[in-house]
Scaffold this motif. Sequence first.
Motif, PDB file in Angstrom:
ATOM      1  N   ALA A 364       0.834  -1.205   0.000  1.00 18.17           N
ATOM      2  CA  ALA A 364       0.000   0.000   0.000  1.00 18.17           C
ATOM      3  C   ALA A 364       0.869   1.256   0.000  1.00 18.17           C
ATOM      4  O   ALA A 364       0.606   2.220  -0.736  1.00 18.17           O
ATOM      5  N   SER A 365       1.924   1.250   0.808  1.00 19.11           N
ATOM      6  CA  SER A 365       2.844   2.381   0.840  1.00 19.11           C
ATOM      7  C   SER A 365       3.530   2.557  -0.506  1.00 19.11           C
ATOM      8  O   SER A 365       3.712   3.680  -0.992  1.00 19.11           O
ATOM      9  N   ALA A 366       3.901   1.426  -1.130  1.00 22.64           N
ATOM     10  CA  ALA A 366       4.571   1.484  -2.434  1.00 22.64           C
ATOM     11  C   ALA A 366       3.639   2.048  -3.503  1.00 22.64           C
ATOM     12  O   ALA A 366       4.040   2.892  -4.312  1.00 22.64           O
ATOM     13  N   LEU A 367       2.403   1.568  -3.514  1.00 19.83           N
ATOM     14  CA  LEU A 367       1.447   2.040  -4.511  1.00 19.83           C
ATOM     15  C   LEU A 367       1.174   3.530  -4.322  1.00 19.83           C
ATOM     16  O   LEU A 367       1.123   4.288  -5.295  1.00 19.83           O
ATOM     17  N   MET A 368       1.030   3.938  -3.074  1.00 21.79           N
ATOM     18  CA  MET A 368       0.811   5.348  -2.779  1.00 21.79           C
ATOM     19  C   MET A 368       1.997   6.190  -3.229  1.00 21.79           C
ATOM     20  O   MET A 368       1.839   7.200  -3.923  1.00 21.79           O
ATOM     21  N   GLY A 369       3.206   5.777  -2.868  1.00 21.90           N
ATOM     22  CA  GLY A 369       4.391   6.527  -3.251  1.00 21.90           C
ATOM     23  C   GLY A 369       4.613   6.528  -4.754  1.00 21.90           C
ATOM     24  O   GLY A 369       5.028   7.531  -5.333  1.00 21.90           O
ATOM     25  N   SER A 370       4.315   5.388  -5.394  1.00 22.82           N
ATOM     26  CA  SER A 370       4.495   5.297  -6.832  1.00 22.82           C
ATOM     27  C   SER A 370       3.577   6.272  -7.564  1.00 22.82           C
ATOM     28  O   SER A 370       4.007   7.016  -8.450  1.00 22.82           O
ATOM     29  N   LEU A 371       2.306   6.280  -7.189  1.00 20.26           N
ATOM     30  CA  LEU A 371       1.365   7.206  -7.813  1.00 20.26           C
ATOM     31  C   LEU A 371       1.725   8.653  -7.496  1.00 20.26           C
ATOM     32  O   LEU A 371       1.586   9.546  -8.341  1.00 20.26           O
ATOM     33  N   GLN A 372       2.208   8.881  -6.280  1.00 18.83           N
ATOM     34  CA  GLN A 372       2.605  10.234  -5.884  1.00 18.83           C
ATOM     35  C   GLN A 372       3.718  10.760  -6.786  1.00 18.83           C
ATOM     36  O   GLN A 372       3.618  11.867  -7.339  1.00 18.83           O
ATOM     37  N   PHE A 373       4.774   9.971  -6.970  1.00 20.06           N
ATOM     38  CA  PHE A 373       5.899  10.435  -7.767  1.00 20.06           C
ATOM     39  C   PHE A 373       5.592  10.425  -9.258  1.00 20.06           C
ATOM     40  O   PHE A 373       6.086  11.273 -10.006  1.00 20.06           O
ATOM     41  N   ALA A 374       4.772   9.454  -9.697  1.00 20.59           N
ATOM     42  CA  ALA A 374       4.397   9.432 -11.113  1.00 20.59           C
ATOM     43  C   ALA A 374       3.574  10.668 -11.463  1.00 20.59           C
ATOM     44  O   ALA A 374       3.810  11.318 -12.496  1.00 20.59           O
ATOM     45  N   LEU A 375       2.600  10.988 -10.615  1.00 19.21           N
ATOM     46  CA  LEU A 375       1.796  12.183 -10.852  1.00 19.21           C
ATOM     47  C   LEU A 375       2.655  13.438 -10.743  1.00 19.21           C
ATOM     48  O   LEU A 375       2.537  14.356 -11.550  1.00 19.21           O
ATOM     49  N   GLY A 376       3.543  13.459  -9.725  1.00 16.35           N
ATOM     50  CA  GLY A 376       4.399  14.626  -9.543  1.00 16.35           C
ATOM     51  C   GLY A 376       5.287  14.882 -10.740  1.00 16.35           C
ATOM     52  O   GLY A 376       5.373  16.002 -11.247  1.00 16.35           O
ATOM     53  N   GLY A 377       5.960  13.826 -11.222  1.00 16.54           N
ATOM     54  CA  GLY A 377       6.848  13.982 -12.368  1.00 16.54           C
ATOM     55  C   GLY A 377       6.107  14.333 -13.640  1.00 16.54           C
ATOM     56  O   GLY A 377       6.563  15.166 -14.429  1.00 16.54           O
ATOM     57  N   SER A 378       4.939  13.712 -13.845  1.00 14.63           N
ATOM     58  CA  SER A 378       4.178  13.964 -15.068  1.00 14.63           C
ATOM     59  C   SER A 378       3.581  15.357 -15.079  1.00 14.63           C
ATOM     60  O   SER A 378       3.651  16.077 -16.087  1.00 14.63           O
ATOM     61  N   VAL A 379       2.986  15.747 -13.966  1.00 14.59           N
ATOM     62  CA  VAL A 379       2.357  17.071 -13.888  1.00 14.59           C
ATOM     63  C   VAL A 379       3.387  18.175 -14.056  1.00 14.59           C
ATOM     64  O   VAL A 379       3.169  19.158 -14.778  1.00 14.59           O
ATOM     65  N   ALA A 380       4.546  18.024 -13.408  1.00 12.97           N
ATOM     66  CA  ALA A 380       5.570  19.072 -13.455  1.00 12.97           C
ATOM     67  C   ALA A 380       6.057  19.319 -14.875  1.00 12.97           C
ATOM     68  O   ALA A 380       6.370  20.455 -15.246  1.00 12.97           O
ATOM     69  N   SER A 381       6.118  18.258 -15.687  1.00 14.48           N
ATOM     70  CA  SER A 381       6.618  18.422 -17.053  1.00 14.48           C
ATOM     71  C   SER A 381       5.684  19.279 -17.904  1.00 14.48           C
ATOM     72  O   SER A 381       6.104  19.838 -18.924  1.00 14.48           O
ATOM     73  N   LEU A 382       4.424  19.408 -17.509  1.00 13.28           N
ATOM     74  CA  LEU A 382       3.464  20.201 -18.281  1.00 13.28           C
ATOM     75  C   LEU A 382       3.824  21.682 -18.295  1.00 13.28           C
ATOM     76  O   LEU A 382       3.468  22.403 -19.227  1.00 13.28           O
ATOM     77  N   ALA A 383       4.532  22.142 -17.259  1.00 20.43           N
ATOM     78  CA  ALA A 383       4.881  23.569 -17.193  1.00 20.43           C
ATOM     79  C   ALA A 383       5.825  23.970 -18.314  1.00 20.43           C
ATOM     80  O   ALA A 383       5.903  25.152 -18.674  1.00 20.43           O
ATOM     81  N   GLY A 384       6.545  23.002 -18.891  1.00 17.70           N
ATOM     82  CA  GLY A 384       7.474  23.314 -19.969  1.00 17.70           C
ATOM     83  C   GLY A 384       6.858  23.228 -21.356  1.00 17.70           C
ATOM     84  O   GLY A 384       7.548  23.467 -22.354  1.00 17.70           O
ATOM     85  N   LEU A 385       5.558  22.908 -21.430  1.00 17.39           N
ATOM     86  CA  LEU A 385       4.888  22.800 -22.734  1.00 17.39           C
ATOM     87  C   LEU A 385       4.420  24.175 -23.197  1.00 17.39           C
ATOM     88  O   LEU A 385       3.231  24.475 -23.283  1.00 17.39           O
ATOM     89  N   THR A 386       5.377  25.025 -23.494  1.00 13.75           N
ATOM     90  CA  THR A 386       5.109  26.375 -23.983  1.00 13.75           C
ATOM     91  C   THR A 386       5.710  26.511 -25.379  1.00 13.75           C
ATOM     92  O   THR A 386       6.527  25.679 -25.799  1.00 13.75           O
ATOM     93  N   PRO A 387       5.335  27.541 -26.145  1.00 16.74           N
ATOM     94  CA  PRO A 387       5.908  27.716 -27.484  1.00 16.74           C
ATOM     95  C   PRO A 387       7.432  27.772 -27.495  1.00 16.74           C
ATOM     96  O   PRO A 387       8.074  27.292 -28.427  1.00 16.74           O
ATOM     97  N   SER A 388       8.021  28.344 -26.428  1.00 18.98           N
ATOM     98  CA  SER A 388       9.478  28.440 -26.366  1.00 18.98           C
ATOM     99  C   SER A 388      10.127  27.181 -25.815  1.00 18.98           C
ATOM    100  O   SER A 388      11.344  27.016 -25.879  1.00 18.98           O
ATOM    101  N   GLY A 389       9.306  26.286 -25.241  1.00 18.93           N
ATOM    102  CA  GLY A 389       9.858  25.081 -24.631  1.00 18.93           C
ATOM    103  C   GLY A 389      10.427  25.322 -23.244  1.00 18.93           C
ATOM    104  O   GLY A 389      11.051  24.429 -22.677  1.00 18.93           O
ATOM    105  N   GLU A 390      10.205  26.503 -22.683  1.00 12.32           N
ATOM    106  CA  GLU A 390      10.725  26.847 -21.367  1.00 12.32           C
ATOM    107  C   GLU A 390       9.570  27.175 -20.428  1.00 12.32           C
ATOM    108  O   GLU A 390       8.585  27.803 -20.825  1.00 12.32           O
ATOM    109  N   ALA A 391       9.703  26.766 -19.181  1.00 13.48           N
ATOM    110  CA  ALA A 391       8.687  27.073 -18.186  1.00 13.48           C
ATOM    111  C   ALA A 391       8.679  28.568 -17.899  1.00 13.48           C
ATOM    112  O   ALA A 391       9.721  29.218 -17.864  1.00 13.48           O
ATOM    113  N   SER A 392       7.497  29.106 -17.686  1.00 13.57           N
ATOM    114  CA  SER A 392       7.336  30.510 -17.339  1.00 13.57           C
ATOM    115  C   SER A 392       6.497  30.609 -16.076  1.00 13.57           C
ATOM    116  O   SER A 392       5.902  29.615 -15.619  1.00 13.57           O
TER     117      SER A 392
END
Length: 420
Positions: A364-392
Amino acid sequence: MQSPTSPAPTSEQEVDPKPNLMRSRKSIALLVLVLGVLTATGPLATDMYLPAFPQITRELGATEGQIGLTLTAIMLGLSVGQLIIGPMSDAWGRRGPLLVGVALFTVTSVLCVFVPNVTVFIALRFVQGVAGAAGAVVARAVVRDMFQGDDAVRFFSRLALVMMLAPLLAPLVGAQLLLVGPWQLSFWVLAGMSALSFVLVLLWLPESLPPESRQSQGPRQLASTVWSLVRNPRFVGPVLTLGLSFGMLFTYVSAFSFVSQNEFDVSPQTYAWLFAVNSLALMTGTQSNGLLVGRVDTRRRLLMGLVLALVAVVSLLVSALLGVSQLWVVVALLALMMLSVGFIMPNATVSALDGQPASVAGTASALMGSLQFALGGSVASLAGLTPSGEASLLSMSVVMASVAVLSLSAFVWSARSKVR
């Protein structure tokens, strides 16, 4: 303190479902120290090299997006690693998988010093994340083995005080290391901290899962356990709340180095101090949450944090849309967001794990941590999806506000399911 070879409890002792391993203040303080160092490994690995992002980009001949992928890679590694190590800890006990993970993390930290290009760097960071997952997943499982309810919340709050020193100090240390040497020094420090963790676990962390409570799961049984967990709103609701809130936090972690240095023209050292101020706000939140234990129930404390986070990031988004953002306003709103995360993380963690039997606590701890980091890493990458390719500042704010809304929605869904 009970040793790993202590005899099994008698029937009279079995009335208490938690092992009688830690009862004195001294032993609890030692447990906080050992688990705090372990859980700090992840924040150290993700935060210490943040001030050097522009320097690493130049030295490896990479783009900002590629260097950002080194951060995403370790997050995905942390996600995958927890799915592997959690079930192993349920089957073989907590100490063995933990020691192997810490040793591998030490080796990969040293190898990161000698990377020839960004591709190898990304690959090593993924392996480093898989190994670093041991500290996070086993630490939570150990707490679940020993404590429950408000006692677990109190312990997580104490643990957070120790482990939150990592994001507070890591960028400061990393920035100061840049004054005396190249960015690779950060990874030598990581290797040293990991080696220290190995010694602490070897000498002072007892085995918290007795042999009679261990459960070895084959692929089919593991899949059944995971399926039962994801069908349980009392588990998956808090996990989604935690993971989405972590995505909000990690969007700030991954983007603010570029935003502060490129849009507000601050130095790496100034950025590190700003990051430290916000990390201090996170520590303040976790300790304030601990003080409210016994006065305000877990669900209300969690709701307080979610609402506070939503107010902070929506205000940040409005200021970015209006083009009136000043550095001190941005830092103040980010500090408020970090304060709220100090309420969200311990309460969401306890809400998810408190009702799980010891035999599946690691999974249960593993599943929780796995989803936590998967969501964290995936969501954070969205900030760089700009026309310049750089987070603003604007892209960072849009992502943070969106996931704050989703996190609050997951909490409401879970609460309604529990009532029904």
